[in-house]
Design an enzyme around this catalytic site. Structure first.
Site, short mmCIF file in Angstrom:
data_model
loop_
_atom_site.label_atom_id
_atom_site.label_comp_id
_atom_site.label_asym_id
_atom_site.label_seq_id
_atom_site.Cartn_x
_atom_site.Cartn_y
_atom_site.Cartn_z
N CYS A 9 0.84 -1.15 0.06
CA CYS A 9 -0.07 -0.09 0.05
C CYS A 9 0.84 1.23 -0.01
O CYS A 9 1.99 1.15 0.37
CB CYS A 9 -0.58 0.31 1.26
N GLY A 35 -0.08 -0.07 -5.05
CA GLY A 35 -1.34 -0.62 -5.00
C GLY A 35 -2.33 -0.19 -6.01
O GLY A 35 -2.45 0.71 -6.19
N ASN A 109 -0.38 1.40 5.98
CA ASN A 109 0.53 0.44 5.06
C ASN A 109 1.28 -0.39 6.37
O ASN A 109 2.10 -0.07 7.08
CB ASN A 109 1.49 1.41 4.30
N GLY A 110 1.17 -1.69 5.93
CA GLY A 110 2.19 -2.79 6.63
C GLY A 110 1.07 -3.85 6.94
O GLY A 110 -0.04 -4.05 6.40
N TYR A 254 12.46 -4.30 -4.74
CA TYR A 254 11.63 -4.34 -5.70
C TYR A 254 10.42 -3.42 -5.64
O TYR A 254 10.30 -2.86 -6.61
CB TYR A 254 10.89 -5.88 -5.72
N CYS A 394 6.67 -13.46 4.03
CA CYS A 394 6.89 -12.18 4.79
C CYS A 394 5.32 -11.94 5.77
O CYS A 394 4.60 -12.23 5.25
CB CYS A 394 7.05 -11.11 3.96
#
Ligand code: AMP
Length: 470
Positions: A9, A35, A109-110, A254, A394
């Site tokens: 995100c 996103g 975000n996360g 990335y 992850c």
């Protein structure tokens, strides 16, 4: 380069700008790569909090009439693909709710690793959830806090969270942003001058947002830090004791755009170094270096510069693949990959090709790309990957598949090489990755390459099964 695992995100916040929603729209437009499923902006004008969100791309959602429904000098924005929760509008962010502390909007975000446990406890206590995103848990914690102000209630809430979060919160009068104590996900801070000698404060996942809106990057929101901006000015405070940093190295491999500065380091500098080190680590006699666009481009530049082998854009990406197509016939082989990539035959024919990409996850796409290059006439295809083998999922915001599906968790490099049908395969070593991001202070998280998670994952069994996606 494919969107299939794209689960990140992007967040943005601005305080003190007469066109806050317009600027937030631009801010998240620059974060679109993080996103593409849904996007939203919430604004406030001192009287209320306004919010608009929809499925789709930023440029399509925020028409002039939508933006005119978002008044005020404060705004937050979000672009989303899910790391937790289903992919429906209910989960789009910001979440805008009325609490006992007033109206607030929140975007995140996360991935909060204990969200499922907190949610279970809250539900047992009668709480009602309308979405499946872990962000909603934070709203409940804020609302239930006995503290009087939103800032104190947020501090209370944050101390109960584990995992990764860079979040932006909006009230009628304030902007509050915070970053988890490990600093997994990025959050940068900037300023922009506005007419009348005023300064506007901005926050974004990546600095490429600041470049677009003409803001100056002033540094990062620190891990464990909360920044409150209101009529009284700006306050920075640590809500949690300091911990060792665990910045996500995959941002440099990335996620982030190469034109961003992330964790204080230019992403392009890291990627070029990855390519150069990869060339030294796995040299091969070949005619051309070909990047898999877009993810492999900067590392391929580094590889070509280091090896002296010319770089050729032997694969061209169609950037306009947004919707899902119905495959017209079984006879069209590798349809999905062909929608996005096309080989430039005259550059590949008869050539010994070094193909550079950032990572192999399941291996299925890489195999199709290797085949595509070979079918275009390449004499040899040597695959070079600018990070180590991805061996562990992850839990901090990158939606890698389960261990079963991660090819490198189950197969050796030789086996992967055979699976993707390459003539040779070389991954960047962990020590070279450290070097590429200049991690001499051990400030990055490498869990996807080592399985060594920097936080206690009490519910690891559940997380592995994906059950904690509340
Ligand atoms: P595969 O061969 O199926 O494992 O796919 C490899 C491709 O997926 C590479 O081109 C990567 O750039 C891309 N990729 C790796 N990780 C992600 C991610 N988290 N989100 C989107 N694409 C990714």
């Amino acid at each position: 380069m494919f969107d299939k695992f794209r689960e990140e995100c992007g967040v943005f916040a601005i305080y003190g700008h007469p066109e806050a929603a317009n600027v937030a729209d631009l801010g998240i437009f620059a974060l679109q790569h993080r996103g593409q499923e849904s996007a939203g902006v919430a604004s406030s004008d001192g009287n209320s909090v306004y919010c608009f969100k929809a499925m789709g791309h930023v440029a399509d959602i925020f028409t002039p009439s939508v933006l005119s429904s978002l008044p005020g000098e404060r705004a937050i924005g979000h672009t989303r693909y899910s790391t937790a929760g289903d992919t429906v509008l209910l989960n789009a962010q910001p979440f805008s709710v009325t609490t006992n502390k007033g109206r607030i909007a929140l975007a995140h975000n996360g991935n909060i690793t204990n969200a499922a446990e907190i949610r279970r406890e809250l539900e047992a206590d009668g709480a009602i959830f309308s979405a499946s995103s872990d962000t909603e848990v934070v709203l409940h914690l804020i609302s239930r806090s006995r503290e009087k102000t939103v800032a104190s209630a947020l501090r209370d809430a944050l101390l109960q969270l584990e995992g990764a979060f860079s979040l932006v919160l909006l009230t009628k009068t304030h902007i509050i942003v915070a970053r988890d104590p490990n600093g997994f996900r990025p959050l940068c801070m900037g300023q922009m001058e506005i007419p009348g000698d005023r300064v506007s404060y901005v926050f974004a996942s990546e600095t490429c947002s600041f470049d677009l809106i003409g803001a100056v990057h002033m540094g990062d929101v620190e891990p464990g830090e909360m920044v409150i901006v209101g009529p009284e000015g700006i306050t920075r405070e640590f809500f949690a004791p300091r911990r060792d940093r665990s910045q996500c190295v995959f941002e440099h491999v990335y996620f982030s755009r190469p034109d961003s500065v992330v964790f204080g380091r230019p992403v392009a500098q890291s990627r070029e170094a990855m390519g150069r080190l990869l060339a030294r680590q796995h040299p091969v006699d070949a005619d051309v270096v070909v990047p898999v666009p877009d993810s492999g481009v900067v590392a391929a530049l580094g590889f070509a510069a280091e090896s002296g082998i010319p770089l050729r854009m032997g694969l061209i990406r169609n950037h306009h693949v947004g919707r899902t197509f119905i495959e017209p016939s079984q006879a069209i082989r590798d349809f999905g990959v062909k929608l996005k990539l096309n080989p430039v035959r005259h550059l590949l024919k008869g050539k010994r090709v070094i193909l550079v990409d950032d990572s192999i996850v399941r291996g299925t796409t890489s195999r199709k790309i290797v085949r595509m290059v070979r079918n275009a006439g390449a004499a040899e295809v040597h695959l070079r990957i600018s990070c180590p083998p991805t061996v562990s999922p992850c839990f901090y915001g990158v939606d890698t598949p389960t261990k079963n599906e991660l090819i490198a968790a189950n197969q050796s490099v030789d086996e992967i090489c055979r699976y993707v049908e390459a003539d040779s395969l070389g991954y960047l070593s962990l020590s070279n990755l450290w070097q590429a991001v200049d991690d001499n202070k051990h400030e990055y998280c490498y869990a996807c390459y080592t399985g060594d998670y920097p936080t206690d994952l009490v519910n690891i069994g559940e997380l592995l099964e994906g059950k904690s996606r509340c």
